[in-house]
Design a protein around this motif. Structure first.
Motif, PDB file in Angstrom:
ATOM      1  N   MET A  21       0.853  -1.198   0.000  1.00 50.74           N
ATOM      2  CA  MET A  21       0.000   0.000   0.000  1.00 50.74           C
ATOM      3  C   MET A  21       0.885   1.245   0.000  1.00 50.74           C
ATOM      4  N   PRO A  22       1.619   1.503  -1.084  1.00 49.04           N
ATOM      5  CA  PRO A  22       2.415   2.730  -1.170  1.00 49.04           C
ATOM      6  C   PRO A  22       1.520   3.966  -1.235  1.00 49.04           C
ATOM      7  N   ASP A  24       1.466   6.696  -3.345  1.00 49.77           N
ATOM      8  CA  ASP A  24       1.019   7.312  -4.585  1.00 49.77           C
ATOM      9  C   ASP A  24       1.604   6.536  -5.765  1.00 49.77           C
ATOM     10  N   PRO A  25       1.252   6.915  -7.013  1.00 44.88           N
ATOM     11  CA  PRO A  25       1.765   6.178  -8.180  1.00 44.88           C
ATOM     12  C   PRO A  25       3.282   6.097  -8.228  1.00 44.88           C
ATOM     13  N   ALA A  26       3.967   7.205  -7.924  1.00 52.64           N
ATOM     14  CA  ALA A  26       5.429   7.186  -7.977  1.00 52.64           C
ATOM     15  C   ALA A  26       5.998   6.183  -6.982  1.00 52.64           C
ATOM     16  N   ALA A  27       5.422   6.145  -5.781  1.00 48.85           N
ATOM     17  CA  ALA A  27       5.904   5.205  -4.769  1.00 48.85           C
ATOM     18  C   ALA A  27       5.600   3.769  -5.168  1.00 48.85           C
ATOM     19  N   ALA A  28       4.423   3.531  -5.735  1.00 44.80           N
ATOM     20  CA  ALA A  28       4.072   2.171  -6.164  1.00 44.80           C
ATOM     21  C   ALA A  28       5.026   1.671  -7.232  1.00 44.80           C
ATOM     22  N   ASP A  49      -2.378  -4.993  -4.209  1.00 42.02           N
ATOM     23  CA  ASP A  49      -1.903  -3.625  -4.015  1.00 42.02           C
ATOM     24  C   ASP A  49      -3.097  -2.743  -3.688  1.00 42.02           C
ATOM     25  N   SER A  50      -3.053  -2.097  -2.527  1.00 44.50           N
ATOM     26  CA  SER A  50      -4.163  -1.265  -2.070  1.00 44.50           C
ATOM     27  C   SER A  50      -3.870   0.225  -2.177  1.00 44.50           C
ATOM     28  N   SER A  51      -2.919   0.588  -3.006  1.00 40.95           N
ATOM     29  CA  SER A  51      -2.609   2.002  -3.208  1.00 40.95           C
ATOM     30  C   SER A  51      -3.758   2.707  -3.928  1.00 40.95           C
ATOM     31  N   THR A  52      -3.860   4.009  -3.709  1.00 41.05           N
ATOM     32  CA  THR A  52      -4.776   4.832  -4.494  1.00 41.05           C
ATOM     33  C   THR A  52      -3.960   5.432  -5.632  1.00 41.05           C
ATOM     34  N   ALA A  74      -6.695  -3.397  -5.042  1.00 41.83           N
ATOM     35  CA  ALA A  74      -7.727  -3.410  -3.999  1.00 41.83           C
ATOM     36  C   ALA A  74      -7.628  -2.176  -3.104  1.00 41.83           C
ATOM     37  N   PRO A  75      -7.804  -0.971  -3.663  1.00 45.15           N
ATOM     38  CA  PRO A  75      -7.827   0.228  -2.812  1.00 45.15           C
ATOM     39  C   PRO A  75      -9.018   0.169  -1.868  1.00 45.15           C
ATOM     40  N   VAL A  76      -8.949   0.941  -0.808  1.00 42.96           N
ATOM     41  CA  VAL A  76      -9.996   0.872   0.214  1.00 42.96           C
ATOM     42  C   VAL A  76     -10.594   2.251   0.450  1.00 42.96           C
ATOM     43  N   MET A  77     -11.823   2.242   0.918  1.00 43.70           N
ATOM     44  CA  MET A  77     -12.506   3.444   1.380  1.00 43.70           C
ATOM     45  C   MET A  77     -12.663   3.329   2.885  1.00 43.70           C
TER      46      MET A  77
END
Length: 205
Positions: A21-22, A24-28, A49-52, A74-77
């Protein structure tokens, strides 16, 4: 034993599930590519991967997967409170069946479709939340201009159709400045239409 890098954590490890779960996109992409984590995944492994990060990043991550490795976005709310109680809303894209047990531990999993669909739905929901919070800000500014206490306005807004937006805003500590900067209040109605009995010709030059 704690690994010093993500790649070290999965290299030669006897596991079939990796969860990331990084921020942001750059971190992922950095975790997956720069640290050579993806090449270290063994055939049969499942990566959640639960990153947004959005669907484009998910597709880029999936494109780099070795043969036999699957990716579930699998991002989460929900925030820390719902994570603590296992009540997150999990937006899962891709083949979720092999990892359903893990997703269910996080909260309620919703299968969204193919890879990237969970990330896409997260963007839709976040956009709606931001719009709702902005609408609450506008309503509070109107309450200020009419001389109503903010706690009264928030309490009654929270009892109506916008309860979800009010709850999210207050739970995450959103501060509504006064005055709200998006509009100038007090609001004044538009001039009457030409066919209205109160219409008068304009005297402006």
């Amino acid at each position: 034993m704690r690994a010093s890098t993500p790649a070290e954590a999965v290299a030669d490890a006897d596991v079939d599930l990796v969860f990331t779960m990084p921020a942001d996109p750059a971190a992922a992409l950095a975790v997956a590519v720069a640290d050579t984590t993806i090449p270290a995944l063994r055939p049969g492994a499942h990566w959640i991967d639960s990153s947004t990060v959005g669907p484009d990043t998910v597709r880029e991550l999936a494109r780099r997967l070795p043969e036999g490795v699957t990716l579930v976005d699998a991002p989460v709310m929900g925030s820390v409170d719902r994570a603590t109680t296992g009540d997150l809303l999990v937006l899962a894209g891709g083949g979720t069946t092999p990892v359903a047990g893990v997703l269910d531990r996080l909260g309620t999993a919703t299968a969204c479709g193919g890879p990237g669909s969970g990330a896409a739905l997260k963007l839709v929901l976040i956009n709606a939340v931001i719009g709702g919070v902005a609408l609450i800000g506008e309503a509070l500014n109107l309450a200020d201009s009419l001389g109503l206490p903010r706690d009264l306005a928030l309490r009654t807004l929270g009892a109506g159709p916008l309860a979800g937006a009010v709850g999210r805003a207050t739970a995450t500590g959103v501060h509504f400045p006064s005055p709200w900067p998006l509009r100038t209040w007090p609001w004044r109605p538009p001039p009457p239409r030409r066919n209205s009995p109160s219409w008068k010709p304009s005297t402006r030059p």
